[in-house]
Design a protein around this motif. Sequence first.
Motif, PDB file in Angstrom:
ATOM      1  N   LEU A 141      14.454  -8.026  -0.182  1.00  0.00           N
ATOM      2  CA  LEU A 141      13.908  -9.300   0.282  1.00  0.00           C
ATOM      3  C   LEU A 141      14.822 -10.010   1.282  1.00  0.00           C
ATOM      4  O   LEU A 141      14.507 -11.090   1.759  1.00  0.00           O
ATOM      5  N   ARG A 355       6.253  -2.214   0.510  1.00  0.00           N
ATOM      6  CA  ARG A 355       7.480  -2.384  -0.267  1.00  0.00           C
ATOM      7  C   ARG A 355       8.595  -1.410   0.124  1.00  0.00           C
ATOM      8  O   ARG A 355       9.415  -1.039  -0.725  1.00  0.00           O
TER       9      ARG A 355
ATOM     10  N   ARG B  88       5.377 -10.176  -0.887  1.00  0.00           N
ATOM     11  CA  ARG B  88       6.790 -10.567  -0.865  1.00  0.00           C
ATOM     12  C   ARG B  88       7.004 -11.883  -1.602  1.00  0.00           C
ATOM     13  O   ARG B  88       8.031 -12.080  -2.246  1.00  0.00           O
TER      14      ARG B  88
END
Lengths: 384, 145
Positions: A141, A355, B88
């Motif tokens: 992230l 991802r 996310r």
Amino acid sequence: MRQAFLFGFPSPRLIARPRGLSTWWRAALAAVSISFAGHSALAQHQHSSSEFEVFVAAEGLAGHGQPHPRYDDPWFDADVIFGFTHGQFRVFGEYFITGDEHDLERFQVGYEVVPDTVLWLGRFHQPASAWDTEHHHGRYLQTAITRPAIENWEDEQGLIPQHITGALVESRRPIGKEAGVQISGGVGAGPVLIGQQNEPIDLVGSNPGKHGLSFTGRLAYLPDYVGTSSAGLLFGHDQLFARTPLALAALRSDHANLTIYGAYADWGVDAWRFIGAAYYVDVALDRPNPNESFMSGYLQVERQLPHRLTAFGRIEDSARMQESRYVALLDGHTTDIDITIRREAVGLRWDYARRQALTVEFDHEVSLSEHGYEARLQWSAAIP
Amino acid sequence: MRRIAAAFLVLLLGTATPALAGEELVLIVSTRSDVDQLDSSLVRKLFLGLTVTHHGNRLRPVLNEADSAIKELFLQNIVSMSDSTYDRYLLRLSLLQGRTQPTVYRNNAELINAVAADPTVVGYVWARDVAHDPRIKILRVVWHD
């Protein structure tokens, strides 16, 4: 996504036998769990859910002026997040694994007193870090590969203590129709100063030395209550006791009291994102040693591009680090570049699959005594 | 070349629109739920993983991925995010606080059964799928053709 909650310690060999502080700490957690389990509020909410995510990354590094990869550049790492929610009661942990280390970085038992206000007990990341409370240990992230040097973890020659064991309150309250304010405050036992790093309390290991009091907080404005943009003020105070002769000799003081004042913004505007922080750190030592201080700050700019690409650039700078005995103590005194006092970084991230991302980053770093150029390539992912 | 591309786009739209003609995407709860309305900001907050309570009960969102059109309309009309940004966002919530992510259903009937069985669950489906289901209460129309 949600999964059956199955998590255990993988092997007795990996975890040191609990001793000392961790014993009372584990007993306290058990007592809290039992007392929450009997709370009437839980009887109304029978739903339980659990979370299990693994953030993995693999990195290659080449450079000029820095012959060996540093401790914060493992070729592979995995950050395991596990959580369990039952009504207002939560248990949450983060276990970080590399080839060189495996640590229970966070373990928190929480109770949501009112919606979006949680009281946590355990080991947590101090809320006065603009970067670490957003990205923690997981790399996926985080757009850039590297983190700003002032936000480094304790075992990466980090200057500001990042792990506290005690109590944390996190609250988010609405302002008007859309905006909000975030208030976080943590208090507890901070790290102890050993040879060349601060060592926080280890929940599953021994904890020699005297751990002083740390208290830290954040007050932030959120333009969108449910959004990710925020800006605010940071404050921290850490009482660090020197445990080793090396630390005592270098500091000429048996402790260092750090007081940290900071301001930050993490702001998204359309395809742009701006992350910036500035810290002023005051270091108080035993008299007659004069107090010292230094400053550090950074600004990272990110821009989303077509084809799932994100370009980024970051500048870091600091002042008076060269004059600080506290900084000199934590500097590695090796041929590696350790505490970075200035850095320019540019890079490109490609989210080529769901991802999964590939990132390339080029840095120019200046440390207390050297400078170097680095190129990094990273694959990162979130599983499942 | 541009004309060919435009013609292809028109053809695509022409084939896609009738599939959703007259459709309504609706927000649903169980008839046993005492929730009678949820404004759009609370719905967004709920599906973005934050805590939403009603008379002290915590509401639990479920995601419908039974077909791509529902998912697309959910992203556009409820959370106002792209697929990757929403993914996310949920990962970030897990990383920050270990908050659990909403359960995903890839079968309409299973989702409707889950909603019917639990008065705290909130979901969304095509209106026609629950029009005659006495176990389900429609809170609002999220999107209509």
